[in-house]
Write a protein that holds these residues in place. Sequence first.
Motif, mmCIF file in Angstrom:
data_model
loop_
_atom_site.group_PDB
_atom_site.id
_atom_site.type_symbol
_atom_site.label_atom_id
_atom_site.label_comp_id
_atom_site.label_asym_id
_atom_site.label_seq_id
_atom_site.Cartn_x
_atom_site.Cartn_y
_atom_site.Cartn_z
ATOM 1 N N VAL A 4 1.059 -1.370 0.620
ATOM 2 C CA VAL A 4 -0.025 0.006 0.002
ATOM 3 C C VAL A 4 0.537 1.177 0.226
ATOM 4 N N LEU A 34 -11.227 7.037 -0.371
ATOM 5 C CA LEU A 34 -9.796 6.384 -0.582
ATOM 6 C C LEU A 34 -10.071 5.316 0.523
ATOM 7 N N LYS A 35 -9.858 5.123 1.164
ATOM 8 C CA LYS A 35 -9.846 4.251 1.841
ATOM 9 C C LYS A 35 -7.907 4.116 2.374
ATOM 10 N N ALA A 82 -6.421 -1.653 2.543
ATOM 11 C CA ALA A 82 -6.519 0.419 2.752
ATOM 12 C C ALA A 82 -5.509 0.623 0.862
ATOM 13 N N ASP A 83 -6.016 1.902 0.262
ATOM 14 C CA ASP A 83 -5.323 2.642 -0.447
ATOM 15 C C ASP A 83 -4.595 2.676 -0.465
ATOM 16 N N LEU A 84 -4.321 3.829 0.804
ATOM 17 C CA LEU A 84 -3.081 4.695 0.719
ATOM 18 C C LEU A 84 -2.899 4.983 2.409
ATOM 19 N N ARG A 225 -0.945 12.872 -2.879
ATOM 20 C CA ARG A 225 -0.849 11.068 -3.308
ATOM 21 C C ARG A 225 -0.061 10.558 -3.733
#
Length: 438
Positions: A4, A34-35, A82-84, A225
């Motif tokens: 991630v 986003l997660k 998670a995405d980030l 990001r």
Amino acid sequence: MADVPGLLVSAPSSGTGKTTVMLGLLRAFADDGLKVQPFKSGPDYIDPAFHLAAAGRSSFNLDTWSMDEVLLGAVSAQSEGADLIVAEGSMGLFDGVAFPGATGHGSSAETAVRMGWPVVLVIDVSGQAQSAAATALGFATYNPDVQIAGVILNRVASPRHERLTRLGMEQAGLRVLGSLPRRGDLTLPERHLGLIQAVEHPDLDAAIAGYAAFLREHVDLDAIRAAASSVSREPSSASLPTPPAQRIALARDAAFSFTYPHLLEGWRAGGAEIIPFSPLNDEAPDPSADLVWLPGGYPELHGGTLAAAETFRTGLRKHAETKPVHGECGGYMALGEALIDKEGNRHRMAGLLGLVTSYEKRKFHLGYRLATLHEAMPGFAAGTQLRGHEFHYSTILEEPDAPLARVVDAEGAEVPETGSRRGNVTGTFFHLIAEARP
């Protein structure tokens, strides 16, 4: 587990506004769908609860002094799905202790390097313009292993101030990711141990939404990001700490709130049932529990309420006749004979230990702790070494019970807060983080 991408929000020092930036980023990215997985570098007790409120996802501490590589890997694996990742540093970026612990000195820079996260540096530019670039450049070059993704200028006084400060950053070759105008309302309430707890904030969700809107207006979220990255790691079967009992009655309210999230997650993952109860509401621990655990918090602010909590005290004493009870910091104080508040009022506590503490006679206790247990405590045999952190202002007036452990600080100097044991009851002034495995 897929890697991630992540980044770490840090600063040259405390008090620069990185927590408000952190909370604003978490909420802004979450609002974008986003997660977002939050982390906190270092042994901070309070910030993870704010992170949870901002991101809607539990935040975990990563600490290179207290955690070995196995535990660091297990904690970082909580980002799965998670995405980030957005992590928050503690103190200044390179600040840590003089002597290394499990894997390092406890600095945020070490966390960033080990996890492969670029650093977003929040710079308070009050009272300077181009000179701020010299500070930022020093941070960018101090350790070549630390990657500075860019800077966010904070507390900018005017458009002219911003132009001059940006000019300095441009000349230093540093990317400006945002510029935040000075606003006196962008602060979180504080008390003697730092920020107030998240549950005590009068309107936390609205405050965080305000931070997110402010950052969305003044920071390049897309660039931040895009700067995120991570170190590719092999899948790990490493696990979090195992539970000290099967059914754990956990005190949980405004007086007892500080338990490291990775411990609770490990207990649940290990099959333990956590049964919360509130001493402030005069609730007794569940009689079927195998263990009662009183975390740290602010019992000194609730001395009169705790002194009057007869149902809580009776249930706790009944449990301690046959089964273990453990308290950390504020929980340890509540297990004692008495607590003296800042006005000098003496409040009766549970009386399971002889400890008498005073907040009237204030003394600052802060730092990492390495404890070698003289006596067993829940989950750990005598002789075990534990790593933890101590942070309080209370002074011990009486501690007649047997010492629980030999305790030293990060430099190996003995500290007098040894914890204590009487029968089935144990307590420490340090908050447990991890077993010190060889």
